[in-house]
Design a protein around this motif. Structure first.
Motif, mmCIF file in Angstrom:
data_model
loop_
_atom_site.group_PDB
_atom_site.id
_atom_site.type_symbol
_atom_site.label_atom_id
_atom_site.label_comp_id
_atom_site.label_asym_id
_atom_site.label_seq_id
_atom_site.Cartn_x
_atom_site.Cartn_y
_atom_site.Cartn_z
ATOM 1 N N GLU A 125 -10.036 -2.481 -2.655
ATOM 2 C CA GLU A 125 -10.305 -1.584 -3.786
ATOM 3 C C GLU A 125 -9.184 -1.645 -4.824
ATOM 4 O O GLU A 125 -9.438 -1.610 -6.033
ATOM 5 N N LEU A 126 -7.943 -1.771 -4.365
ATOM 6 C CA LEU A 126 -6.795 -1.762 -5.270
ATOM 7 C C LEU A 126 -6.359 -3.158 -5.712
ATOM 8 O O LEU A 126 -5.390 -3.296 -6.458
ATOM 9 N N GLY A 127 -7.073 -4.188 -5.243
ATOM 10 C CA GLY A 127 -6.747 -5.560 -5.637
ATOM 11 C C GLY A 127 -5.387 -6.013 -5.159
ATOM 12 O O GLY A 127 -4.642 -6.666 -5.899
ATOM 13 N N LEU A 128 -5.054 -5.708 -3.915
ATOM 14 C CA LEU A 128 -3.712 -5.974 -3.389
ATOM 15 C C LEU A 128 -3.598 -7.273 -2.589
ATOM 16 O O LEU A 128 -2.494 -7.624 -2.167
ATOM 17 N N PHE A 129 -4.710 -7.965 -2.385
ATOM 18 C CA PHE A 129 -4.627 -9.209 -1.613
ATOM 19 C C PHE A 129 -4.075 -10.337 -2.492
ATOM 20 O O PHE A 129 -4.632 -10.623 -3.562
ATOM 21 N N LYS A 173 -2.162 8.438 5.092
ATOM 22 C CA LYS A 173 -3.198 8.396 4.062
ATOM 23 C C LYS A 173 -2.717 7.571 2.871
ATOM 24 O O LYS A 173 -1.544 7.639 2.491
ATOM 25 N N ALA A 174 -3.628 6.775 2.307
ATOM 26 C CA ALA A 174 -3.310 5.968 1.129
ATOM 27 C C ALA A 174 -3.222 6.884 -0.087
ATOM 28 O O ALA A 174 -4.053 7.780 -0.266
ATOM 29 N N ASP A 175 -2.214 6.651 -0.926
ATOM 30 C CA ASP A 175 -2.001 7.520 -2.089
ATOM 31 C C ASP A 175 -2.969 7.237 -3.226
ATOM 32 O O ASP A 175 -3.278 8.129 -4.012
ATOM 33 N N GLU A 176 -3.447 6.000 -3.320
ATOM 34 C CA GLU A 176 -4.207 5.599 -4.504
ATOM 35 C C GLU A 176 -5.671 5.288 -4.215
ATOM 36 O O GLU A 176 -6.346 4.675 -5.031
ATOM 37 N N ALA A 177 -6.163 5.695 -3.053
ATOM 38 C CA ALA A 177 -7.571 5.445 -2.699
ATOM 39 C C ALA A 177 -8.091 6.582 -1.829
ATOM 40 O O ALA A 177 -7.360 7.126 -1.003
ATOM 41 N N GLN A 178 -9.337 6.927 -2.038
ATOM 42 C CA GLN A 178 -9.981 7.966 -1.222
ATOM 43 C C GLN A 178 -10.584 7.324 0.025
ATOM 44 O O GLN A 178 -11.656 6.758 -0.016
ATOM 45 N N VAL A 187 0.856 -1.186 0.000
ATOM 46 C CA VAL A 187 0.000 0.000 0.000
ATOM 47 C C VAL A 187 0.895 1.240 0.000
ATOM 48 O O VAL A 187 1.668 1.462 0.929
ATOM 49 N N SER A 188 0.797 2.035 -1.041
ATOM 50 C CA SER A 188 1.570 3.278 -1.124
ATOM 51 C C SER A 188 0.910 4.336 -0.238
ATOM 52 O O SER A 188 -0.292 4.606 -0.367
ATOM 53 N N ARG A 218 -9.972 0.090 7.534
ATOM 54 C CA ARG A 218 -9.742 0.957 6.380
ATOM 55 C C ARG A 218 -8.625 0.428 5.488
ATOM 56 O O ARG A 218 -8.691 0.552 4.266
ATOM 57 N N ILE A 219 -7.601 -0.149 6.099
ATOM 58 C CA ILE A 219 -6.531 -0.767 5.307
ATOM 59 C C ILE A 219 -7.118 -1.882 4.444
ATOM 60 O O ILE A 219 -6.791 -2.019 3.264
ATOM 61 N N TYR A 220 -8.014 -2.668 5.044
ATOM 62 C CA TYR A 220 -8.680 -3.750 4.303
ATOM 63 C C TYR A 220 -9.419 -3.179 3.086
ATOM 64 O O TYR A 220 -9.294 -3.697 1.967
ATOM 65 N N LEU A 221 -10.203 -2.123 3.298
ATOM 66 C CA LEU A 221 -10.987 -1.545 2.211
ATOM 67 C C LEU A 221 -10.087 -1.003 1.098
ATOM 68 O O LEU A 221 -10.402 -1.133 -0.085
#
Length: 455
Positions: free
Chosen positions: A357-361, A312-317, A180-181, A350-353
């Motif tokens: 959203e970014l398909g990181l799992f 804050k995550a760079d690629e998700a609101q 997560v960036s 929130r990390i999970y969401l």
């Protein structure tokens, strides 16, 4: 009656539980790599332990527990207590006859209570991590729940600013491992106190920080409106207008503050502390693109005294997915002074969401059964169970379809459950000491010797 969930709570499916555990395992491993030890505290605390620690808004969000003594009281007393309760429903209440317990609002205050109770037995600096649920009577929305998990790492008993530098490293390593960036926003409560002194609103420090903390939600105009509503003069607000037009250069912004804080002891102290943290982090290879001095960051908790963080995550609101800060006076409210502390929190939900959203799992983050044995009934069932025992002894997940049903039904079960392989151990296989299995993902079927199958 149709079943329903309480607002702000969730059920978790097997996939969700597995993915949450994937995040927790990475965080837990990193906590231990950095020298933190585990701790757990009760789900509820004495109400007096929690109130007055989170500011006016935080106190309103504490879930209070109605005393069970109401049911045990004599009839006349019960009537009076219930009347008091009815009156209290429309406003915050703290009458001990109604409630003296509450669900924990966060993990930091219970941790401070633990330290105050056990400081004589602890070795300082004491580093602990804690992963448990907390509860807030908040308005549910995306990424905001009434029941959610916090994953905290805290150090007490050290004033060294190297703790701030280490916690930044812990944040960056953990989010890097999760792919997560992120950007870590940093500030210092002493700088905020210095700003209040600079603007002549020292007596309105809490009002100032509570309003400023909402900048990302309500914008500059909203913050100014709230400052005016809280009794802060237009002249003072004008002096603070530069807060809303900071440059991208953190060190340049700190230099600007130094000029404004001439003769302002607390403000200059905050600048000095933050400058140390930023320059040390820079020396350790941290990119200042990922570590931002955010002068408007306030974090509306009264107990912070120094550095404050928000991730804050760079690629998700998603708002903040982590936060924390220094709280050098927190144990003093429990009668134990001079135990400085600092801590950070990871917002699991929130990390999970964000990761979803970014398909990181990764695939291994989902719990899947490796082998489903088809049930043919009779002797074949017993032989299948014997083989399943051997697989489980090797740490390989396997199960037997419980009934001797049509093979199509067993296929459907395996596909819906996401099982990787369907195993056929029939009369021929038992006789020849072989195993036939079909990889349901690739659609390939093959027969191998029993020895090769068990590997």
């Amino acid at each position: 009656m149709k079943p329903s969930l309480a607002k702000g709570t969730r059920d978790f499916t097997s996939q969700e539980v597995s993915r949450r555990k994937y995040i927790i395992n990475i965080l837990q491993n990193n906590f231990q790599l950095f020298g933190f030890q585990p701790l757990e505290t009760p789900s509820f605390e004495n109400l007096s332990t929690l109130t007055g620690k989170y500011g006016e808004e935080g106190d309103r969000l504490i879930f209070k527990i109605l005393n069970s003594s109401i049911n045990e009281a004599k009839e006349d007393k019960k009537t009076q207590m219930l009347t008091d309760f009815q009156k209290a429903l429309d406003k915050p209440f703290s009458s001990e006859s109604l409630t003296d317990k509450a669900l924990r609002y966060d993990l930091t205050v219970p941790f401070a209570r633990f330290v105050a109770m056990n400081h004589g037995q602890l070795t300082f600096p004491y580093k602990r991590y804690q992963i448990q649920p907390v509860w807030r009577a908040d308005r549910p929305q995306k990424g905001r729940f009434r029941e959610f998990y916090q994953c905290d790492a805290d150090v007490v008993g050290s004033e060294s600013l190297l703790q701030e530098v280490e916690l930044i490293q812990l944040y960056l390593k953990s989010f890097s491992d999760l792919k997560v960036s992120v950007t870590i926003h940093v500030n210092n409560r002493k700088i905020l106190s210095g700003l209040a002194e600079y603007a002549g609103i020292t007596d309105k420090l809490i009002d100032f920080t509570v309003a400023l903390d909402k900048l990302d939600k309500i914008g500059k105009d909203g913050v100014i409106k709230e400052l005016l509503e809280r009794g802060i003069s237009p002249e003072s607000i004008d002096k603070l207008d530069f807060l809303f037009s900071q440059s991208d250069d953190a060190l340049e912004n700190l230099l600007q503050l130094k000029e404004k804080f001439v003769g302002n002891e607390i403000g200059l102290k905050g600048v000095e502390e933050l400058e140390f943290v930023l320059t040390q982090s820079l020396s350790l290879g941290v990119d200042l693109q990922n570590l931002v001095f955010d002068i408007t960051l306030a974090r509306g908790l009264d107990y912070y005294t120094g550095a404050i963080f928000e991730v804050k995550a760079d690629e998700a609101q998603m708002g903040s997915i982590g936060g924390g800060g220094r709280y050098d006076n927190l144990t003093a409210v429990f009668g134990v002074k001079n135990i400085p502390g600092i801590g950070i929190s990871f917002g699991l939900d929130r990390i999970y969401l964000v990761m979803e959203e970014l398909g990181l799992f990764p695939e291994e983050a989902s719990s899947k059964v490796e082998y489903l044995f088809a049930n043919f009934g009779g002797e074949e069932t017993l032989e299948a169970l014997k083989l399943i025992i051997q697989l489980r002894a090797k740490g390989i997940s396997a199960e037997l379809y419980p009934e001797s049903a049509k093979i199509n039904k067993q296929f459907t079960y395996a596909e819906k459950k996401g099982i990787k392989n369907l195993v056929f151990l029939g009369e021929e296989e038992i006789k020849n000491r072989t195993v036939t299995f079909k990889n349901l993902e690739a659609g390939e079927q093959k027969t191998v010797s029993l020895e090769e199958f068990l590997g």
